[in-house]
Design a protein around this motif. Sequence first.
Motif, PDB file in Angstrom:
ATOM      1  N   ARG A 100       0.995  -0.885   0.159  1.00 13.06           N
ATOM      2  CA  ARG A 100      -0.052  -0.092   0.455  1.00 13.06           C
ATOM      3  C   ARG A 100       0.838   1.226   0.360  1.00 13.06           C
ATOM      4  NH1 ARG A 100      -3.461  -3.553   3.445  1.00 13.06           N
ATOM      5  NH2 ARG A 100      -1.882  -3.385   5.166  1.00 13.06           N
ATOM      6  N   LEU A 101       1.608   1.594   0.944  1.00 15.08           N
ATOM      7  CA  LEU A 101       2.759   2.490   0.970  1.00 15.08           C
ATOM      8  C   LEU A 101       3.821   2.871  -0.718  1.00 15.08           C
ATOM      9  CD1 LEU A 101       4.344   1.829   4.264  1.00 15.08           C
ATOM     10  CD2 LEU A 101       2.479   3.526   3.933  1.00 15.08           C
ATOM     11  N   ALA A 102       4.091   1.754  -1.046  1.00 15.33           N
ATOM     12  CA  ALA A 102       4.934   1.573  -1.920  1.00 15.33           C
ATOM     13  C   ALA A 102       3.633   2.274  -3.599  1.00 15.33           C
ATOM     14  CB  ALA A 102       5.269   0.523  -2.932  1.00 15.33           C
ATOM     15  N   LYS A 103       2.425   1.767  -3.121  1.00 15.57           N
ATOM     16  CA  LYS A 103       1.788   2.104  -4.401  1.00 15.57           C
ATOM     17  C   LYS A 103       1.268   3.901  -4.421  1.00 15.57           C
ATOM     18  CE  LYS A 103      -3.078   1.736  -5.984  1.00 15.57           C
ATOM     19  NZ  LYS A 103      -4.223   0.613  -5.605  1.00 15.57           N
ATOM     20  N   LEU A 104       1.374   4.515  -3.055  1.00 12.88           N
ATOM     21  CA  LEU A 104       0.881   5.901  -3.142  1.00 12.88           C
ATOM     22  C   LEU A 104       2.168   6.012  -2.883  1.00 12.88           C
ATOM     23  CD1 LEU A 104      -0.420   7.701  -0.879  1.00 12.88           C
ATOM     24  CD2 LEU A 104       1.178   7.636   0.783  1.00 12.88           C
ATOM     25  N   ALA A 105       3.612   5.546  -2.905  1.00 13.57           N
ATOM     26  CA  ALA A 105       4.307   6.273  -3.569  1.00 13.57           C
ATOM     27  C   ALA A 105       4.963   6.494  -4.706  1.00 13.57           C
ATOM     28  CB  ALA A 105       6.063   5.529  -3.304  1.00 13.57           C
ATOM     29  N   ALA A 106       4.367   5.376  -5.544  1.00 11.89           N
ATOM     30  CA  ALA A 106       3.706   5.934  -7.080  1.00 11.89           C
ATOM     31  C   ALA A 106       3.297   6.605  -7.903  1.00 11.89           C
ATOM     32  CB  ALA A 106       3.840   4.241  -7.835  1.00 11.89           C
ATOM     33  N   LEU A 107       2.118   6.631  -6.972  1.00 14.96           N
ATOM     34  CA  LEU A 107       1.746   7.791  -7.362  1.00 14.96           C
ATOM     35  C   LEU A 107       2.295   9.008  -7.534  1.00 14.96           C
ATOM     36  CD1 LEU A 107      -1.746   6.652  -5.198  1.00 14.96           C
ATOM     37  CD2 LEU A 107      -1.875   6.827  -7.668  1.00 14.96           C
ATOM     38  N   HIS A 108       3.117   9.321  -6.735  1.00 13.14           N
ATOM     39  CA  HIS A 108       3.407  10.996  -6.587  1.00 13.14           C
ATOM     40  C   HIS A 108       5.033  10.749  -7.692  1.00 13.14           C
ATOM     41  CE1 HIS A 108       0.842  11.268  -3.203  1.00 13.14           C
ATOM     42  NE2 HIS A 108       1.034  12.676  -3.286  1.00 13.14           N
ATOM     43  N   GLY A 109       5.085   9.726  -7.698  1.00 14.82           N
ATOM     44  CA  GLY A 109       6.093   9.239  -9.146  1.00 14.82           C
ATOM     45  C   GLY A 109       7.500   9.097  -7.909  1.00 14.82           C
ATOM     46  N   VAL A 110       7.680   8.659  -7.032  1.00 12.49           N
ATOM     47  CA  VAL A 110       8.961   8.902  -5.871  1.00 12.49           C
ATOM     48  C   VAL A 110       9.097   7.469  -5.965  1.00 12.49           C
ATOM     49  CG1 VAL A 110       9.280   9.283  -3.845  1.00 12.49           C
ATOM     50  CG2 VAL A 110       7.684  10.505  -4.504  1.00 12.49           C
ATOM     51  N   PRO A 111      11.029   6.891  -5.919  1.00 14.59           N
ATOM     52  CA  PRO A 111      10.840   5.706  -5.789  1.00 14.59           C
ATOM     53  C   PRO A 111      10.733   5.231  -4.575  1.00 14.59           C
ATOM     54  CG  PRO A 111      12.680   7.762  -6.726  1.00 14.59           C
ATOM     55  CD  PRO A 111      11.462   8.231  -6.142  1.00 14.59           C
ATOM     56  N   PHE A 112      10.642   4.233  -4.462  1.00 17.29           N
ATOM     57  CA  PHE A 112      10.818   3.068  -2.540  1.00 17.29           C
ATOM     58  C   PHE A 112      11.293   2.192  -2.818  1.00 17.29           C
ATOM     59  CE2 PHE A 112       8.104   0.616  -0.267  1.00 17.29           C
ATOM     60  CZ  PHE A 112       7.548   1.659   0.442  1.00 17.29           C
ATOM     61  N   VAL A 113      12.163   2.667  -1.337  1.00 15.50           N
ATOM     62  CA  VAL A 113      12.662   1.211  -1.266  1.00 15.50           C
ATOM     63  C   VAL A 113      12.000  -0.211  -0.009  1.00 15.50           C
ATOM     64  CG1 VAL A 113      14.891   0.447  -0.731  1.00 15.50           C
ATOM     65  CG2 VAL A 113      14.361   1.973  -2.388  1.00 15.50           C
ATOM     66  N   ASP A 114      11.909  -0.661   0.394  1.00 12.14           N
ATOM     67  CA  ASP A 114      11.568  -1.382   1.349  1.00 12.14           C
ATOM     68  C   ASP A 114      12.822  -1.726   2.503  1.00 12.14           C
ATOM     69  OD1 ASP A 114      10.007  -3.391   3.162  1.00 12.14           O
ATOM     70  OD2 ASP A 114       9.791  -4.806   1.551  1.00 12.14           O
ATOM     71  N   ALA A 115      12.897  -1.496   3.188  1.00 10.13           N
ATOM     72  CA  ALA A 115      14.193  -1.554   4.040  1.00 10.13           C
ATOM     73  C   ALA A 115      14.046  -1.507   5.722  1.00 10.13           C
ATOM     74  CB  ALA A 115      15.181  -0.179   3.448  1.00 10.13           C
ATOM     75  N   PRO A 116      13.564  -3.198   6.031  1.00  7.55           N
ATOM     76  CA  PRO A 116      13.337  -2.716   7.469  1.00  7.55           C
ATOM     77  C   PRO A 116      14.697  -3.608   8.089  1.00  7.55           C
ATOM     78  CG  PRO A 116      12.365  -4.825   6.862  1.00  7.55           C
ATOM     79  CD  PRO A 116      12.790  -3.482   5.495  1.00  7.55           C
TER      80      PRO A 116
END
Length: 284
Positions: A100-116
């Motif tokens: 869900r957060l990756a989708k939100l980032a994509a809507l704003h055109g922001v590169p997203f890295v999953d990094a726990p």
Amino acid sequence: MHITLLGTGTMGAGMARSMLRAGLTVTVWNRHSEKAEPLAEDGATVASSSAAAVAGADVVLTMLFDEQAVTETAAEFLPHLADGAIWMQSATVGVAGTARLAKLAALHGVPFVDAPMVGTKKPAEEGALVVLVSGERASIQSLGPVLDAIGSKTVEAGDELGAASALKLACNAWVASLTAATAQSIQMCRALGVDPALFLHAIDGGPSNTPYAQLKGGMMIDGDFTASFAVDGLTKDLGLMQEAATGTALSAALLEPLHAVFARAGGEGHGSEDIAAVFEAFRA
């Protein structure tokens, strides 16, 4: 490199100091400003809002409590990110939450890295966390200075967003199991009239011993529940594990009682204490 860290709790504050020691420019923000303000003495810029915090940032690192907190904060900062800024999402939000957060980032055109992260307060302060990452390789590679500053090791889980979060759940399931098992054995010794320190002595040096059992077991015996990973946080994560298991080949046969025993500890007033306080939930 300019890093904005959103969330300066138990883990975030140590991560900020590690990045500052590495020579990175760090701006911090926290929903409770009193938790961010001490970092000014270490050289961080303390922002009054998440939107102001991300101005000029190359990387925005979110280290908040749960998905709701991250989503609410992202709604504020995403419209203000500079072109090319990367969102490094390190809060434990589960597999579905990451999607869900990756989708939100994509809507704003922001590169997203999953990094726990794997680790607690002490390794965060020492820059010795294990960072789990998944996503576009180019974005991950550009995070090199951050990963080097906060971690002793980076584990790449793959290109698929959510893979690192899935690995984090598996790691925290292990932590929950070890902690609860140690608590049960120490409480069993007390209930049966045996010095619980003898349990730790008995396993020490053998194949079933772990430094973790010795550490948490010692805390349980001493009644020292100073938080490095709080009960409420692990209870939340156990719920995410059950959610992730739904509809898969994984049985929640152990996850369900683990969730129940940590939830019980939280319900008995130990929610903000270290997960070693699950020891109290094993009292009859």
